[in-house]
Write a protein that holds these residues in place. Structure first.
Motif, PDB file in Angstrom:
ATOM      1  N   SER A  65      39.099  39.835  39.612  1.00  0.00           N
ATOM      2  CA  SER A  65      39.406  41.201  40.039  1.00  0.00           C
ATOM      3  C   SER A  65      40.684  41.713  39.376  1.00  0.00           C
ATOM      4  O   SER A  65      40.794  42.900  39.079  1.00  0.00           O
ATOM      5  CB  SER A  65      39.527  41.278  41.561  1.00  0.00           C
ATOM      6  OG  SER A  65      40.715  40.656  42.014  1.00  0.00           O
ATOM      7  N   HIS A  86      39.861  42.268  35.420  1.00  0.00           N
ATOM      8  CA  HIS A  86      38.977  43.400  35.152  1.00  0.00           C
ATOM      9  C   HIS A  86      39.592  44.752  35.533  1.00  0.00           C
ATOM     10  O   HIS A  86      38.968  45.784  35.277  1.00  0.00           O
ATOM     11  CB  HIS A  86      37.631  43.215  35.857  1.00  0.00           C
ATOM     12  CG  HIS A  86      36.831  42.085  35.288  1.00  0.00           C
ATOM     13  ND1 HIS A  86      36.188  42.163  34.083  1.00  0.00           N
ATOM     14  CD2 HIS A  86      36.615  40.837  35.735  1.00  0.00           C
ATOM     15  CE1 HIS A  86      35.597  41.018  33.816  1.00  0.00           C
ATOM     16  NE2 HIS A  86      35.839  40.187  34.811  1.00  0.00           N
ATOM     17  N   ASN A  87      40.778  44.738  36.109  1.00  0.00           N
ATOM     18  CA  ASN A  87      41.464  45.980  36.449  1.00  0.00           C
ATOM     19  C   ASN A  87      42.672  46.117  35.515  1.00  0.00           C
ATOM     20  O   ASN A  87      43.650  45.375  35.658  1.00  0.00           O
ATOM     21  CB  ASN A  87      41.920  45.946  37.908  1.00  0.00           C
ATOM     22  CG  ASN A  87      42.554  47.243  38.360  1.00  0.00           C
ATOM     23  OD1 ASN A  87      43.214  47.933  37.589  1.00  0.00           O
ATOM     24  ND2 ASN A  87      42.361  47.566  39.624  1.00  0.00           N
ATOM     25  N   LYS A 109      46.165  44.026  35.785  1.00  0.00           N
ATOM     26  CA  LYS A 109      46.399  43.039  34.725  1.00  0.00           C
ATOM     27  C   LYS A 109      47.727  43.299  34.036  1.00  0.00           C
ATOM     28  O   LYS A 109      48.480  42.366  33.751  1.00  0.00           O
ATOM     29  CB  LYS A 109      45.258  43.058  33.715  1.00  0.00           C
ATOM     30  CG  LYS A 109      45.386  41.980  32.659  1.00  0.00           C
ATOM     31  CD  LYS A 109      44.196  41.968  31.724  1.00  0.00           C
ATOM     32  CE  LYS A 109      44.347  40.871  30.683  1.00  0.00           C
ATOM     33  NZ  LYS A 109      43.219  40.838  29.760  1.00  0.00           N
TER      34      LYS A 109
END
Length: 56
Positions: A26, A29-30, A34
């Motif tokens: 999570s 993918h953000n 990140k």
């Protein structure tokens, strides 16, 4: 190892690790999370997030 029955503790740890992987994915993918996540030296954001989730 299909004949081996895992113990309750092994099943709990497997579930906890699966949760750690979901948490790390999570973040990866953000893009905002990140970029804000500070990885450990010599490690990726993904692996650092797993270690942080598991408390290592």
């Amino acid at each position: 190892m299909s004949n081996v029955v895992p113990s309750v503790a092994q099943l709990q740890e497997k579930s906890r690790f699966a949760d750690a992987v979901k948490y790390a994915k999570s973040i990866v993918h953000n893009p905002v999370l990140k970029a804000a996540y500070k990885p450990r030296p010599g490690s990726t954001v993904y692996h650092s997030a797993i270690k942080d989730f598991l408390g290592h």
